[in-house]
Design an enzyme around this catalytic site. Structure first.
Site, PDB file in Angstrom:
ATOM      1  N   GLY A 211       0.763  -1.227   0.000  1.00 45.78           N
ATOM      2  CA  GLY A 211       0.000   0.000   0.000  1.00 45.78           C
ATOM      3  C   GLY A 211       0.801   1.288   0.000  1.00 45.78           C
ATOM      4  O   GLY A 211       0.275   2.347  -0.352  1.00 45.78           O
ATOM      5  N   ASP A 212       2.080   1.211   0.391  1.00 45.49           N
ATOM      6  CA  ASP A 212       2.944   2.403   0.424  1.00 45.49           C
ATOM      7  C   ASP A 212       4.362   1.973   0.082  1.00 45.49           C
ATOM      8  O   ASP A 212       5.314   2.226   0.814  1.00 45.49           O
ATOM      9  CB  ASP A 212       2.877   3.059   1.808  1.00 45.49           C
ATOM     10  CG  ASP A 212       3.447   4.473   1.827  1.00 45.49           C
ATOM     11  OD1 ASP A 212       3.704   5.030   0.741  1.00 45.49           O
ATOM     12  OD2 ASP A 212       3.641   5.023   2.927  1.00 45.49           O
ATOM     13  N   LEU A 213       4.491   1.310  -1.060  1.00 43.30           N
ATOM     14  CA  LEU A 213       5.705   0.559  -1.377  1.00 43.30           C
ATOM     15  C   LEU A 213       6.707   1.419  -2.141  1.00 43.30           C
ATOM     16  O   LEU A 213       6.762   1.415  -3.365  1.00 43.30           O
ATOM     17  CB  LEU A 213       5.338  -0.691  -2.176  1.00 43.30           C
ATOM     18  CG  LEU A 213       6.455  -1.723  -2.377  1.00 43.30           C
ATOM     19  CD1 LEU A 213       7.030  -2.180  -1.043  1.00 43.30           C
ATOM     20  CD2 LEU A 213       5.955  -2.906  -3.184  1.00 43.30           C
ATOM     21  N   ASN A 217      10.487   2.159   2.607  1.00 42.88           N
ATOM     22  CA  ASN A 217       9.677   1.181   3.335  1.00 42.88           C
ATOM     23  C   ASN A 217      10.124  -0.255   3.069  1.00 42.88           C
ATOM     24  O   ASN A 217       9.373  -1.199   3.315  1.00 42.88           O
ATOM     25  CB  ASN A 217       8.200   1.360   3.004  1.00 42.88           C
ATOM     26  CG  ASN A 217       7.613   2.576   3.688  1.00 42.88           C
ATOM     27  OD1 ASN A 217       8.184   3.095   4.649  1.00 42.88           O
ATOM     28  ND2 ASN A 217       6.486   3.046   3.195  1.00 42.88           N
TER      29      ASN A 217
END
Length: 305
Positions: A211-213, A217
């Site tokens: 989702g926030d790649l 991260n």
């Protein structure tokens, strides 16, 4: 699929005693840099254990319960590495209350020779994993709402991906950013949302997304393999994760080649990529302001003129 909920404690002291025994004490606290939203610490215990703690205001405890849920979902696929979740909790503190998340400390290592290819294969395996345990009442969404950065991310279940992306991703961000837009912008935005089916495709199967790649991260663990951190997890179209990897510089070509070898992308991905990243640019506009407006306007205009 085993999908446990991590324990939650009402003080840091009780968490440490429960996890490590009654004689536990914090021998050393080191501040860790990197996060924009939370404070992060490496805690060295008198037991010899080293753990990672994220902390925020007590009122923001939902940041950590949501993050723990996302990490648990990724770990449950057995496909790719994540930090082991120890617990979540809140603490009234001596002066001010705070919330916290405890994880095992990820010792960094040297990337193995096939790091990017292995990362791609493991990510594709996560995207191929069964998703039925992670959403109720639809094929897309998640068991709970969570956060993208500091902003709430709505995960109301939906049967269709395009509807989910319209109603739970683009529309709330456009609404929050409305003050930035001119009347001409608003006309284009309405047209884009009304015709989203002309640009996006339903996935062949739902996928669990990080989702926030983006690069910050992903860590390299002591075994030389990728470890995913700070998810904004939900069930969606795998292309959205791939698109995010390309937003802020991208990964090496070997990563994308290896991913496609295991999990070929649906035709036309390159034409859809910017629409997926529009969500993240809108979120940055809403968090950080005017500097992201031009990029948002440009993408909208590219699709609807």
């Amino acid at each position: 699929m085993n999908f446990p909920t991590p324990p939650h404690y009402t003080s840091l002291a009780s968490a440490l005693v429960s996890l490590f025994g009654s004689s536990v004490a914090i021998a050393r606290t080191d501040r860790v840099s990197g996060g924009d939203i939370n404070k992060s610490y490496a805690l060295t215990l008198n037991t010899g254990d080293r753990i990672f703690m994220k902390a925020n205001a007590k009122k923001n405890a939902a940041f950590f319960t949501a993050e723990a849920m996302g990490l648990s979902a990724i770990a449950a696929t057995g496909a790719i590495g994540t930090p082991h979740i120890l617990c979540t909790g809140t603490d009234d503190g001596e002066e001010v209350g705070y919330s916290f998340l405890l994880l095992n400390y990820v010792e960094s290592g040297k990337k193995r020779a096939d790091y990017w290819e292995t990362f791609a294969r493991e990510l594709s395996a996560m995207h191929n994993a069964d998703t039925t345990a992670f959403v109720n009442g639809g094929r897309f969404g998640f068991l709970q709402d969570n956060f993208i950065g500091a902003r709430e991310q709505v995960n109301t279940p939906a049967e269709k991906w395009i509807s989910f992306f319209r109603e739970n991703r683009l529309a709330p961000q456009f609404k929050a950013a409305d003050a930035y837009f001119s009347s001409a912008d608003r006309t284009r935005i309405t047209k884009l949302l009304d015709h989203l089916d002309d640009f996006l495709v339903e996935p062949e199967k739902p996928s669990l997304l990080h989702g926030d790649l983006w690069g910050r991260n992903v860590l390299c663990g002591s075994d030389g393999k990728a470890i995913l951190i700070d998810p904004a997890a939900y069930i969606g179209q795998a292309e959205a994760d791939l698109a995010m990897t390309e937003l802020f510089g991208g990964f090496p070509p070997t990563f994308y080649t290896a991913y496609r070898e295991v999990r070929p992308l649906q035709s036309g991905y390159e034409e859809r990529r910017d629409l997926y990243n529009l969500y993240h640019l809108l979120n940055h506009l809403n968090m950080f302001g005017q500097s992201y407006l031009g990029a948002v306007q440009s993408i909208v205009a590219d699709y609807v003129g």
